[in-house]
Design a protein around this motif. Structure first.
Motif, PDB file in Angstrom:
ATOM      1  N   THR A 198       0.637  -0.858  -0.419  1.00  0.00           N
ATOM      2  CA  THR A 198      -0.069   0.328  -0.248  1.00  0.00           C
ATOM      3  C   THR A 198       0.912   1.372   0.471  1.00  0.00           C
ATOM      4  O   THR A 198       0.660   1.738  -0.184  1.00  0.00           O
ATOM      5  CB  THR A 198      -0.761   0.020   1.341  1.00  0.00           C
ATOM      6  OG1 THR A 198      -1.615  -1.742   1.804  1.00  0.00           O
ATOM      7  CG2 THR A 198      -2.491   0.947   1.359  1.00  0.00           C
TER       8      THR A 198
ATOM      9  N   LEU B 236      -8.832   2.814   3.481  1.00  0.00           N
ATOM     10  CA  LEU B 236      -9.402   0.958   2.620  1.00  0.00           C
ATOM     11  C   LEU B 236      -8.653   0.763   1.709  1.00  0.00           C
ATOM     12  O   LEU B 236      -8.704  -0.539   0.905  1.00  0.00           O
ATOM     13  CB  LEU B 236     -10.449   2.079   1.867  1.00  0.00           C
ATOM     14  CG  LEU B 236     -11.504   2.689   2.442  1.00  0.00           C
ATOM     15  CD1 LEU B 236     -12.027   3.918   1.333  1.00  0.00           C
ATOM     16  CD2 LEU B 236     -12.135   2.189   2.880  1.00  0.00           C
TER      17      LEU B 236
ATOM     18  N   CYS C 113      -7.392  -2.565   3.062  1.00  0.00           N
ATOM     19  CA  CYS C 113      -8.115  -2.984   2.862  1.00  0.00           C
ATOM     20  C   CYS C 113      -7.967  -3.880   1.667  1.00  0.00           C
ATOM     21  O   CYS C 113      -8.139  -5.007   1.757  1.00  0.00           O
ATOM     22  CB  CYS C 113      -9.414  -2.548   3.457  1.00  0.00           C
ATOM     23  SG  CYS C 113      -8.844  -2.339   5.173  1.00  0.00           S
ATOM     24  N   PHE C 114      -7.734  -3.326   0.805  1.00  0.00           N
ATOM     25  CA  PHE C 114      -8.307  -4.005  -0.687  1.00  0.00           C
ATOM     26  C   PHE C 114      -7.037  -5.077  -0.686  1.00  0.00           C
ATOM     27  O   PHE C 114      -7.499  -5.894  -1.281  1.00  0.00           O
ATOM     28  CB  PHE C 114      -8.754  -2.303  -1.778  1.00  0.00           C
ATOM     29  CG  PHE C 114     -10.107  -2.258  -1.679  1.00  0.00           C
ATOM     30  CD1 PHE C 114     -10.969  -3.094  -1.699  1.00  0.00           C
ATOM     31  CD2 PHE C 114     -10.550  -1.241  -1.197  1.00  0.00           C
ATOM     32  CE1 PHE C 114     -12.455  -2.970  -2.027  1.00  0.00           C
ATOM     33  CE2 PHE C 114     -11.510  -0.387  -1.377  1.00  0.00           C
ATOM     34  CZ  PHE C 114     -12.671  -1.434  -1.702  1.00  0.00           C
TER      35      PHE C 114
ATOM     36  N   PHE D  31      -5.073  -4.986   1.105  1.00  0.00           N
ATOM     37  CA  PHE D  31      -4.471  -7.061   2.045  1.00  0.00           C
ATOM     38  C   PHE D  31      -5.356  -7.837   1.475  1.00  0.00           C
ATOM     39  O   PHE D  31      -5.349  -9.547   1.457  1.00  0.00           O
ATOM     40  CB  PHE D  31      -5.012  -6.736   3.269  1.00  0.00           C
ATOM     41  CG  PHE D  31      -5.117  -7.842   4.273  1.00  0.00           C
ATOM     42  CD1 PHE D  31      -3.969  -7.736   4.972  1.00  0.00           C
ATOM     43  CD2 PHE D  31      -6.741  -7.928   4.647  1.00  0.00           C
ATOM     44  CE1 PHE D  31      -4.604  -8.826   5.950  1.00  0.00           C
ATOM     45  CE2 PHE D  31      -6.333  -9.089   5.432  1.00  0.00           C
ATOM     46  CZ  PHE D  31      -6.284  -9.823   6.220  1.00  0.00           C
ATOM     47  N   LEU D  32      -7.008  -7.853   1.221  1.00  0.00           N
ATOM     48  CA  LEU D  32      -8.062  -8.456   0.718  1.00  0.00           C
ATOM     49  C   LEU D  32      -7.688  -9.686  -1.024  1.00  0.00           C
ATOM     50  O   LEU D  32      -7.833 -10.322  -0.812  1.00  0.00           O
ATOM     51  CB  LEU D  32      -9.466  -8.340   0.784  1.00  0.00           C
ATOM     52  CG  LEU D  32      -9.972  -8.262   1.886  1.00  0.00           C
ATOM     53  CD1 LEU D  32     -11.495  -7.434   1.643  1.00  0.00           C
ATOM     54  CD2 LEU D  32      -9.953  -9.011   2.752  1.00  0.00           C
TER      55      LEU D  32
ATOM     56  N   ILE E 228      -8.856 -11.802   8.947  1.00  0.00           N
ATOM     57  CA  ILE E 228      -8.692 -11.029   7.552  1.00  0.00           C
ATOM     58  C   ILE E 228     -10.184 -10.565   8.159  1.00  0.00           C
ATOM     59  O   ILE E 228     -10.457  -8.405   7.954  1.00  0.00           O
ATOM     60  CB  ILE E 228      -9.040 -12.017   6.257  1.00  0.00           C
ATOM     61  CG1 ILE E 228      -8.154 -12.843   6.322  1.00  0.00           C
ATOM     62  CG2 ILE E 228      -9.680 -11.167   5.174  1.00  0.00           C
ATOM     63  CD1 ILE E 228      -7.792 -13.198   5.009  1.00  0.00           C
ATOM     64  N   ALA E 229     -11.431 -10.933   8.428  1.00  0.00           N
ATOM     65  CA  ALA E 229     -12.821 -10.226   8.675  1.00  0.00           C
ATOM     66  C   ALA E 229     -12.112  -8.980   9.484  1.00  0.00           C
ATOM     67  O   ALA E 229     -12.705  -8.062   9.437  1.00  0.00           O
ATOM     68  CB  ALA E 229     -13.548 -10.749   8.737  1.00  0.00           C
TER      69      ALA E 229
ATOM     70  N   THR F 260     -10.615  -5.901   8.504  1.00  0.00           N
ATOM     71  CA  THR F 260     -11.151  -5.284   7.679  1.00  0.00           C
ATOM     72  C   THR F 260     -11.825  -4.304   8.327  1.00  0.00           C
ATOM     73  O   THR F 260     -11.857  -2.844   8.339  1.00  0.00           O
ATOM     74  CB  THR F 260     -11.713  -5.927   6.856  1.00  0.00           C
ATOM     75  OG1 THR F 260     -10.566  -6.831   6.682  1.00  0.00           O
ATOM     76  CG2 THR F 260     -12.448  -5.322   5.297  1.00  0.00           C
ATOM     77  N   VAL F 261     -12.729  -5.080   8.909  1.00  0.00           N
ATOM     78  CA  VAL F 261     -13.362  -4.097  10.152  1.00  0.00           C
ATOM     79  C   VAL F 261     -12.792  -2.831  11.086  1.00  0.00           C
ATOM     80  O   VAL F 261     -13.537  -1.699  11.052  1.00  0.00           O
ATOM     81  CB  VAL F 261     -14.664  -4.846  10.510  1.00  0.00           C
ATOM     82  CG1 VAL F 261     -15.786  -4.280  11.656  1.00  0.00           C
ATOM     83  CG2 VAL F 261     -15.508  -5.532  10.293  1.00  0.00           C
TER      84      VAL F 261
ATOM     85  N   VAL G 286      -9.996  -1.766  10.598  1.00  0.00           N
ATOM     86  CA  VAL G 286      -9.210  -0.943   9.944  1.00  0.00           C
ATOM     87  C   VAL G 286     -10.199   0.569   9.037  1.00  0.00           C
ATOM     88  O   VAL G 286     -10.695   1.286   9.092  1.00  0.00           O
ATOM     89  CB  VAL G 286      -8.757  -1.123   8.211  1.00  0.00           C
ATOM     90  CG1 VAL G 286      -8.122   0.171   7.400  1.00  0.00           C
ATOM     91  CG2 VAL G 286      -7.069  -1.696   8.600  1.00  0.00           C
ATOM     92  N   ASN G 287     -11.773   0.178   8.600  1.00  0.00           N
ATOM     93  CA  ASN G 287     -12.606   0.535   7.982  1.00  0.00           C
ATOM     94  C   ASN G 287     -13.133   2.177   8.906  1.00  0.00           C
ATOM     95  O   ASN G 287     -13.727   2.593   9.097  1.00  0.00           O
ATOM     96  CB  ASN G 287     -13.615  -0.043   7.385  1.00  0.00           C
ATOM     97  CG  ASN G 287     -13.447  -0.360   6.422  1.00  0.00           C
ATOM     98  OD1 ASN G 287     -13.600   0.191   4.974  1.00  0.00           O
ATOM     99  ND2 ASN G 287     -13.122  -1.537   5.655  1.00  0.00           N
TER     100      ASN G 287
END
Lengths: 398, 548
Positions: free
Chosen positions: A194, A318, A321-322, A324-325, A375-376, A379-380, A382-383
């Motif tokens: 990133t 954001l 997260c992307f 990372f996913l 992972i989830a 993500t949550v 960070v958002n």
């Protein structure tokens, strides 16, 4: 048939909603709260109350009916208890930092919503795991231990083993250790990627906004062309080529992957920083700096960049997260981080067959969910933090 | 049924910031009879708009009515139910916002937005209200009333939009209209048109109105009585003529006195001396369209040249040509007799330093992420090469010159300053380069009158001390009168008239100068009537400009 039931329930709820409002009006002597309540809002209250009652009933259903484990109830209980624990932890975390730390950080925590405190707490925990993985993890990530397929939970009666609290995988590696090392690999690589994407996209975007003209056209059209190709498929294609170049060296594949994902994601960063830059570059203070005779470097880094921090920082969260996913997905597809390095995407893929046992062996089925949950959760988290920062920065503009 | 339409008693309004409720309005009373117009006057932040909205029982987000009552025709709007308020708003109480351009929905035609109110409130059918709308457009003297409603908002000029919005407010024949600064964003010539239309239609339908503005001269034309507000408190209220001739409170008197500031005249220019800045036959274009045609004027040392004209007349474009942001197509600019390179990128540091600029909007002219010390310190460091303690000392001296306490303001961010203070920082940044010439682009038009007067006085003082030359771009003739030595009048990119101030304010004028001068509202309540009589109703504003 199901549709009919849902319809009947909905109509029933609307009836209850009307009753709720009129009872409220009568009981409170026509208070503004009930008087000005739209039907939709009344329906919302009734629906929420119904769902809460149903959840409580489901939560206390027995775990075992005639020897058949009720996996749904078990997972629901885990989810609710997990939610409660995290909420309580976040509350305590916020409470501590309201009284510990510098004046500025105390003030920050005092006005912080619980979601943001939760996000910051999770990010700090992940960062600690990632940095000190070698000290925290009980075993090595590549270490093959005696027993394979140990069920998580550490209860010998259910096929667990207290030595491996989260169980082991098919070839007998400790899942807890691999999860911790996964934080290092997956999160670390995502972070580096990133940063690289922001360095490339951000600097080119600001350059395009400031200079404009043919350079802007060239860069923007190139980015348009790159964005027209579906990102994941494009990455897959490029990594396949890169794998052929890299030969047998697995760390070289990882470096190629970092650059490929960074370049693909930098197109999104470019678009944002160019748009933000265009808004800033028309400001009078930029004109004043230009008329003073300032150079391009001063304009971009000293005048423009400080005013773009808020949207860029939010985008960083954001984008992280992307990225990372994407890495997790690529690993899941078998081209990302290469074994034996532990990685959450690979772990989900390797352990995914266990999900089939969910009906009769819920503990065994939980194995692949652990990595997916890691992972989830990030993500949550960070958002949440990003949302909070966006809210704060938009408030500052008033 | 009594004559009283609106009765506000002990109105207290609070706003939420930093987790606590702070008072905005501290108990204001207001009475309004049928067909009466009240003017609300005050500086920004006085709570004018908040009271205006509260008289509809409405508050902005984060603001609440904590105490008091707003009784409209027997209904208390503070405690009324949402349904009751819905029935009143739009049909019996209407609102005209400051910026019609931002308040119309750009996706719908004017007439479609006009008919929405009457059909929603079942006052009339769509076709009825449509023909009524055309009638209202005619009464408001909009051009092509049959056709203008079928345009989209962006196809109509600002003054016309403002009148279309007044027509829309009239659609249900309300008893009360709230006008929130409806002419503040308009040119003087357009403003007259809107003022005349609003006043006519309010009289014709015997509508009561609350007229909110910060311009005293405007309110003198519109209102039957005036209420002066200061920081959420009522200062005084009286009928218009009494208020204008005999204000009782000190604050009101100071507001009235603002317009009297005038700097003493300077001696005439010695003929033959080299001007500091000389604009020579400049023609400039955006793309292929010429927007300036053969503009020439001189600015001599220690003097102020005011450039006057409506928006779009080419005032700011001339400034862009002088600074080199827009290289002229033909002609050039001389500085101390030396020709300057056309493009600012080709000018050297010394040439850039000599001409500085102060902007209209201090909000966009100061980098919000830089402290005052950094903002003023940068030109000090860049041009004078001062660093560290010396730089800080120089910035401190500059802050003292603009009458701000250095230790208190050095580390502040622009967001922690008031509008007038921000504008002062803009002046200090220009002074930091130690220039000979400063372009002031509408520097006072975004400020309250008292604050604007302070800025003008400061600029005059600095000119006397440092021998600066100013080019003063403005559309406000009161400002011209206060500060200028020479005046350049522009229209459609052409200089129509130029000369010494004393000559310019004496007849005979060029017809356009005359129109501009006579369009400036005066504090005389009969001014608008006299003017309309002199010009004839069909010959005001844009119509008069077009006939030239």
């Amino acid at each position: 048939m199901t549709i009919l039931y849902v319809l009947i329930a909905a109509i029933l709820l609307i009836g209850v909603a009307f009753a709720f409002r009129s009872v409220g009006k009568a009981a409170t002597g026509n208070a503004p709260f009930f008087r000005d309540m739209p039907t939709g809002v009344a329906y919302g209250y009734v629906l929420a109350a119904t769902l809460i009652v149903l959840s409580i009933w489901y939560f206390f259903k027995p775990l075992d009916i005639d020897g058949v484990p009720q996996a749904g109830v078990l997972f629901f209980r885990w989810a609710v208890i997990g939610f409660a624990i995290f909420a309580a932890a976040a509350f305590v975390f916020r409470l501590i930092f309201r009284h510990v730390g510098t004046e500025g950080s105390k003030k920050l925590f005092r006005s912080m919503p619980l979601t943001a405190a939760f996000g910051i707490m999770i990010i700090i925990i992940y960062a600690i795991f990632a940095v000190f993985a070698g000290f925290i993890a009980p075993y090595g990530q590549e270490e093959v231990l005696g027993a394979a397929n140990v069920v998580p939970g550490g209860n010998p009666a259910l096929g667990g083993n207290p030595d491996y609290p989260l169980g082991t995988d098919q070839i007998g590696r400790d899942i807890l250790s691999r999860l911790i090392f996964g934080a290092q690999n997956t999160v670390g690589i995502a972070f580096v990627t990133t940063c690289l994407a922001f360095f490339i996209g951000g600097s080119l975007g600001f350059l395009a906004a400031t200079l404009g003209g043919w350079l802007d056209q060239l860069l923007s059209r190139t980015v348009d062309a790159l964005m027209a190709i579906p990102a994941l498929i494009f990455a897959l294609l490029l990594i396949t080529i890169a794998t052929a170049w890299a030969g047998s060296s697995s760390w070289l594949v990882t470096i190629y992957m970092i650059f490929i994902i960074a370049i693909i994601d930098s197109t999104r960063v470019f678009r944002l920083s160019r748009a933000v830059g265009l808004n800033i570059v028309v400001m009078d203070y930029i004109e004043a700096a230009k008329l003073r005779g300032e150079g391009l470097g001063y304009l971009v880094f000293r005048e423009m960049l400080p005013n773009a921090y808020a949207p860029l920082l939010a985008e960083f969260g954001l984008r992280f997260c992307f990225v990372f996913l994407t890495i997790a997905s690529l690993s899941f597809l078998g081209v990302g981080i290469q074994p034996p390095l532990a990685d959450w995407g690979t772990m989900v893929r390797d352990l995914s067959p266990f999900i089939n046992y969910a009906q009769f062996a819920p503990y065994a089925a939980a194995t692949p969910l652990l990595a997916a949950g890691a992972i989830a959760l990030l993500t949550v988290a960070v958002n949440f933090v990003v949302d909070w920062m966006l809210h704060k920065s938009s408030g500052l503009k008033e | 049924m009594s004559d009283q339409l609106l009765k506000i008693r002990g109105l207290k309004i609070e706003g939420r910031s930093d987790e606590t409720w702070n008072p905005i309005i501290n108990g204001v009373d207001l009475d309004l009879n049928k067909g009466e117009v009240i003017g609300l006057i005050g500086e920004s932040g006085a709570g004018k708009s908040t009271i205006g909205l509260a008289s509809m029982g409405f508050t902005r987000d984060g603001v609440r009515i904590s105490e008091g009552s707003v009784v409209f025709d027997g209904v208390d709007l503070v405690t009324a139910s949402a349904a009751d308020k819905r029935a009143l708003l739009g049909s019996r109480i209407a609102y005209v916002a400051q910026s019609a351009a931002a308040s119309f929905n750009p996706a719908h035609k004017l007439i479609d937005q006009h008919t929405e109110g009457p059909t929603q409130h079942n006052v009339s059918s769509r076709s009825e209200s449509q023909s009524d709308g055309i009638e209202l457009y005619r009464r408001l003297r909009l051009p092509n009333p049959e056709e203008i409603g079928f345009r989209y908002p962006h196809q109509v000029s600002g003054g016309q939009l403002q009148r279309a919005m007044t027509a829309m407010a009239m659609a249900c024949r309300p008893d009360l209209i709230i006008f929130d600064e409806p002419t503040t964003a308009l040119d003087v010539t357009t403003q007259i048109e809107v003022l005349a239309s609003i006043r006519d239609i309010v009289e014709q339908f015997d509508t009561a109105a609350i007229y909110i503005t910060h311009d005293l001269a405007v309110v003198a034309q519109m209102a039957d009585k005036i209420k002066v507000l200061l920081k959420g408190d009522e200062v005084e209220e009286a009928d218009t003529r009494t208020m204008l001739s005999a204000p009782t409170q000190e604050y009101t008197k100071s507001l009235w006195a603002v317009r009297s500031f005038e700097r003493p005249a300077k001696p005439a220019v010695i003929s033959g001396s080299t001007p500091v800045v000389s604009v020579k036959n400049v023609t400039a274009a955006y793309g292929t369209v010429d927007v300036l045609h053969d503009v020439s004027f001189d600015i001599h040392e220690g003097r102020t040249v005011a450039v006057v004209g409506e928006s779009g007349s080419g005032k700011s474009t001339t400034a862009r040509c002088i600074t080199g942001l827009l290289p002229p197509r033909i002609g050039h600019v001389e500085f101390d007799g030396q020709q300057l390179p056309l493009d600012y990128r080709k000018r050297d540091k010394m040439q850039l330093r000599q001409a500085q600029m102060i902007y209209q909007m201090a909000d966009t002219a100061l980098n919000p992420r830089k402290t005052i010390g950094e903002t003023i310190g940068r030109p000090v460091e860049f041009y004078l090469g001062l660093k560290g303690r010396e730089k800080r000392k120089k910035v401190g001296a500059l802050l003292e010159e603009i009458e701000l306490e250095p230790t208190q303001y050095y580390d502040r961010l622009p967001s922690e300053l008031s509008g007038g203070q921000k504008q002062r920082i803009g002046i200090a940044r220009a002074l930091a380069a130690e220039p000979k010439f400063i372009i002031c682009d509408e520097v006072t038009s975004a400020l309250d009158q008292l604050v604007a007067e302070g800025i003008l006085k400061l600029l005059a003082k600095l000119q006397d001390q440092l021998g600066l030359s100013y080019m003063f771009i403005t559309h406000d003739l009161a400002t011209v009168k206060a500060i200028s030595d020479e005046v350049v009048v522009m229209k459609d990119g052409v200089v129509v008239e130029q000369g010494e101030k004393a000559d310019m304010f004496q007849p005979p004028h060029h017809p356009y100068t005359d129109l501009l001068l006579s369009s400036v509202p005066e504090m005389d309540p009969d001014w608008l009537d006299n003017l309309l009589e002199a010009r004839g109703v069909d010959n005001i504003g844009d119509a008069a400009v077009d006939k030239m």
